[in-house]
Design an enzyme around this catalytic site. Sequence first.
Site, PDB file in Angstrom:
ATOM      1  CG  HIS A  63      -0.344   0.319   2.505  1.00  0.00           C
ATOM      2  ND1 HIS A  63       0.217  -0.646   3.292  1.00  0.00           N
ATOM      3  CD2 HIS A  63      -0.183   1.476   3.179  1.00  0.00           C
ATOM      4  CE1 HIS A  63       0.688  -0.106   4.396  1.00  0.00           C
ATOM      5  NE2 HIS A  63       0.472   1.186   4.358  1.00  0.00           N
TER       6      HIS A  63
HETATM    7  C1  UD1 Z   1      -2.309   5.812   5.461  1.00  0.00           C
HETATM    8  C2  UD1 Z   1      -1.057   6.343   6.124  1.00  0.00           C
HETATM    9  C3  UD1 Z   1       0.018   5.269   6.140  1.00  0.00           C
HETATM   10  C4  UD1 Z   1      -0.504   3.981   6.737  1.00  0.00           C
HETATM   11  C5  UD1 Z   1      -1.793   3.556   6.063  1.00  0.00           C
HETATM   12  C6  UD1 Z   1      -2.382   2.384   6.783  1.00  0.00           C
HETATM   13  C7  UD1 Z   1      -0.549   8.736   5.870  1.00  0.00           C
HETATM   14  C8  UD1 Z   1       0.258   9.735   5.139  1.00  0.00           C
HETATM   15  N1  UD1 Z   1      -0.504   7.471   5.387  1.00  0.00           N
HETATM   16  O1  UD1 Z   1      -1.977   5.531   4.106  1.00  0.00           O
HETATM   17  O2  UD1 Z   1       1.114   5.713   6.919  1.00  0.00           O
HETATM   18  O3  UD1 Z   1       0.469   2.991   6.545  1.00  0.00           O
HETATM   19  O4  UD1 Z   1      -2.737   4.642   6.119  1.00  0.00           O
HETATM   20  O5  UD1 Z   1      -3.258   1.678   5.973  1.00  0.00           O
HETATM   21  O6  UD1 Z   1      -1.195   9.067   6.817  1.00  0.00           O
HETATM   22  N2  UD1 Z   1      -9.170   5.021   0.740  1.00  0.00           N
HETATM   23  C9  UD1 Z   1     -10.410   4.461   0.602  1.00  0.00           C
HETATM   24  N3  UD1 Z   1     -11.090   4.123   1.735  1.00  0.00           N
HETATM   25  C10 UD1 Z   1     -10.617   4.333   2.981  1.00  0.00           C
HETATM   26  C11 UD1 Z   1      -9.355   4.926   3.113  1.00  0.00           C
HETATM   27  C12 UD1 Z   1      -8.635   5.255   1.978  1.00  0.00           C
HETATM   28  O7  UD1 Z   1     -10.885   4.254  -0.506  1.00  0.00           O
HETATM   29  O8  UD1 Z   1     -11.298   3.993   3.959  1.00  0.00           O
HETATM   30  C13 UD1 Z   1      -8.398   5.346  -0.487  1.00  0.00           C
HETATM   31  C14 UD1 Z   1      -8.611   6.755  -0.993  1.00  0.00           C
HETATM   32  O9  UD1 Z   1      -8.598   6.718  -2.383  1.00  0.00           O
HETATM   33  C15 UD1 Z   1      -7.369   7.472  -0.504  1.00  0.00           C
HETATM   34  C16 UD1 Z   1      -6.318   6.377  -0.509  1.00  0.00           C
HETATM   35  O10 UD1 Z   1      -7.013   5.183  -0.191  1.00  0.00           O
HETATM   36  O11 UD1 Z   1      -7.032   8.560  -1.319  1.00  0.00           O
HETATM   37  C17 UD1 Z   1      -5.210   6.592   0.473  1.00  0.00           C
HETATM   38  O12 UD1 Z   1      -5.714   6.782   1.808  1.00  0.00           O
HETATM   39  P1  UD1 Z   1      -4.868   7.646   2.872  1.00  0.00           P
HETATM   40  O13 UD1 Z   1      -5.480   7.516   4.216  1.00  0.00           O
HETATM   41  O14 UD1 Z   1      -4.642   9.012   2.361  1.00  0.00           O
HETATM   42  O15 UD1 Z   1      -3.471   6.943   2.853  1.00  0.00           O
HETATM   43  P2  UD1 Z   1      -3.094   5.422   3.017  1.00  0.00           P
HETATM   44  O16 UD1 Z   1      -2.410   4.984   1.776  1.00  0.00           O
HETATM   45  O17 UD1 Z   1      -4.262   4.653   3.487  1.00  0.00           O
HETATM   46  N1  UDP Z   2      -4.426  -5.462   8.768  1.00  0.00           N
HETATM   47  C1  UDP Z   2      -5.714  -5.974   8.773  1.00  0.00           C
HETATM   48  N2  UDP Z   2      -6.287  -6.355   7.596  1.00  0.00           N
HETATM   49  C2  UDP Z   2      -5.634  -6.257   6.395  1.00  0.00           C
HETATM   50  C3  UDP Z   2      -4.308  -5.741   6.397  1.00  0.00           C
HETATM   51  C4  UDP Z   2      -3.744  -5.343   7.587  1.00  0.00           C
HETATM   52  O1  UDP Z   2      -6.338  -6.089   9.850  1.00  0.00           O
HETATM   53  O2  UDP Z   2      -6.215  -6.622   5.369  1.00  0.00           O
HETATM   54  C5  UDP Z   2      -3.842  -5.006  10.044  1.00  0.00           C
HETATM   55  C6  UDP Z   2      -2.519  -5.623  10.398  1.00  0.00           C
HETATM   56  O3  UDP Z   2      -2.704  -6.782  11.182  1.00  0.00           O
HETATM   57  C7  UDP Z   2      -1.837  -4.518  11.184  1.00  0.00           C
HETATM   58  C8  UDP Z   2      -2.377  -3.272  10.556  1.00  0.00           C
HETATM   59  O4  UDP Z   2      -3.583  -3.626   9.890  1.00  0.00           O
HETATM   60  O5  UDP Z   2      -2.218  -4.548  12.554  1.00  0.00           O
HETATM   61  C9  UDP Z   2      -1.370  -2.720   9.586  1.00  0.00           C
HETATM   62  O6  UDP Z   2      -1.963  -1.740   8.811  1.00  0.00           O
HETATM   63  P1  UDP Z   2      -1.318  -1.198   7.482  1.00  0.00           P
HETATM   64  O7  UDP Z   2      -0.437  -2.219   6.869  1.00  0.00           O
HETATM   65  O8  UDP Z   2      -2.436  -0.672   6.674  1.00  0.00           O
HETATM   66  O9  UDP Z   2      -0.503   0.068   8.010  1.00  0.00           O
HETATM   67  P2  UDP Z   2       1.007   0.311   8.509  1.00  0.00           P
HETATM   68  O10 UDP Z   2       1.276  -0.582   9.664  1.00  0.00           O
HETATM   69  O11 UDP Z   2       1.902   0.095   7.342  1.00  0.00           O
HETATM   70  O12 UDP Z   2       1.005   1.762   8.885  1.00  0.00           O
END
Ligand code: UD1
Ligand code: UDP
Length: 364
Positions: free
Chosen positions: A204
Amino acid sequence: MKVLSVVGARPQFVKEFAVTRALRDDHEEVLLHTGQHYDAEMSAVFFDELGIPEPDYQLGVGSDTHGRQTADCVVGIEEVIEAEEPDAVLVYGDTNSTLGAAIAASKSSADLVHVESGLRSYNREMPEEVNRVLTDHAADVLFAPSERAAETLQGEGLPDERIHVVGDVQYDAILAAREHARDASTILDDLALPPGEFVLATVHRPRNTDDPDRLTAILDALADAEREVVVPVHPRTEQRLQDLGLRSEYAAELRLVDPVGYLDFVRLLDAAARVATDSGGVQKEAFFLDTFCLTLREETEWVETVECGWNALVDADPDRIATGLTAPKPDGSKPSLYGDGTAATRIVDVLEDGPTPERVEPSP
Ligand code: UD1
Ligand code: UDP
């Protein structure tokens, strides 16, 4: 003590699950959800299955540019701090929700408390690295998951009195969830996955999803694996695959599924032969569950997992991914890297001792 806890993104719900129980034993907690993640499988499922209390405040910031998303968090959290007057504002990790809360709290009379402090990738192109550094340097209380994280903070000139090594709250969460996941999750049957015979993968990071060459290199290498590969697809990645018109092509070679809840994910990770990921939290969880991890990045904040042989940095390199998928697991005993599973109670114990001595109240 009254604590305002701020969450917004998937990994923060897991961390909150570990901390809220310890906090609410003797203290008042107000829970704020920024709404950074909002899809049911990215948010509600964690609250429902882990029994995390219903948030008292929902900001609904949603997806946006970094600046707007962070700014909406700052404005909304400031209003809640003014209304609730907490003693402390507790933030987790390194997302934009973390930074928004850090900015709002550091200009209030509440202590800013950072859980998962002192992690560094030393890659400032990652938005999370900027969020971590700024949050650490604004915080009054720094909870580090390891001695190394504490040394990093000391090396950056942060005062010893602020730094507390408590272990990692995601270890607490895994210990609470692993057995429950083995009993309650039906994901292996649902997906017809034989334990020990499949690879789990998550991707991601923008560095991987937003560069088509890297994304296809990773997915092609996974598709070449001898074992079946199951990929719970993050919404960012889903969007990119659709934009590139590649979703159906990869769905023919990989088990692409929607993001799964925590118990299902822990079950998958526990039973997987290998995990390939660019997640931060999943690297640690793999270590806790004895699953060898291939990290699809050039560097990691969780360096100890690499040094002890349970994590390999394979970047988006097909050869290194292929080698890692078949390499034997490390043998010998595993070190205890991130505490003893009592990080949450240690955090509460430290907070009970009151504000840090050097705290200077801001003028109105
Ligand atoms: C965010 C965090 C990242 C973390 C990740 C966990 C920042 C800068 N990034 O990244 O550190 O590892 O969350 O998963 O804060 N979207 C949906 N539905 C949702 C959420 C997001 O469709 O419920 C889509 C949207 O198109 C959005 C994109 O995902 O633009 C990215 O979401 P965003 O929260 O901005 O960043 P993540 O990549 O999720
Ligand atoms: N996780 C989850 N379902 C998924 C993928 C991840 O419950 O399909 C959980 C995972 O066990 C961990 C957390 O989400 O606790 C990690 O989130 P993510 O990888 O999105 O974020 P990061 O840790 O990189 O910020």
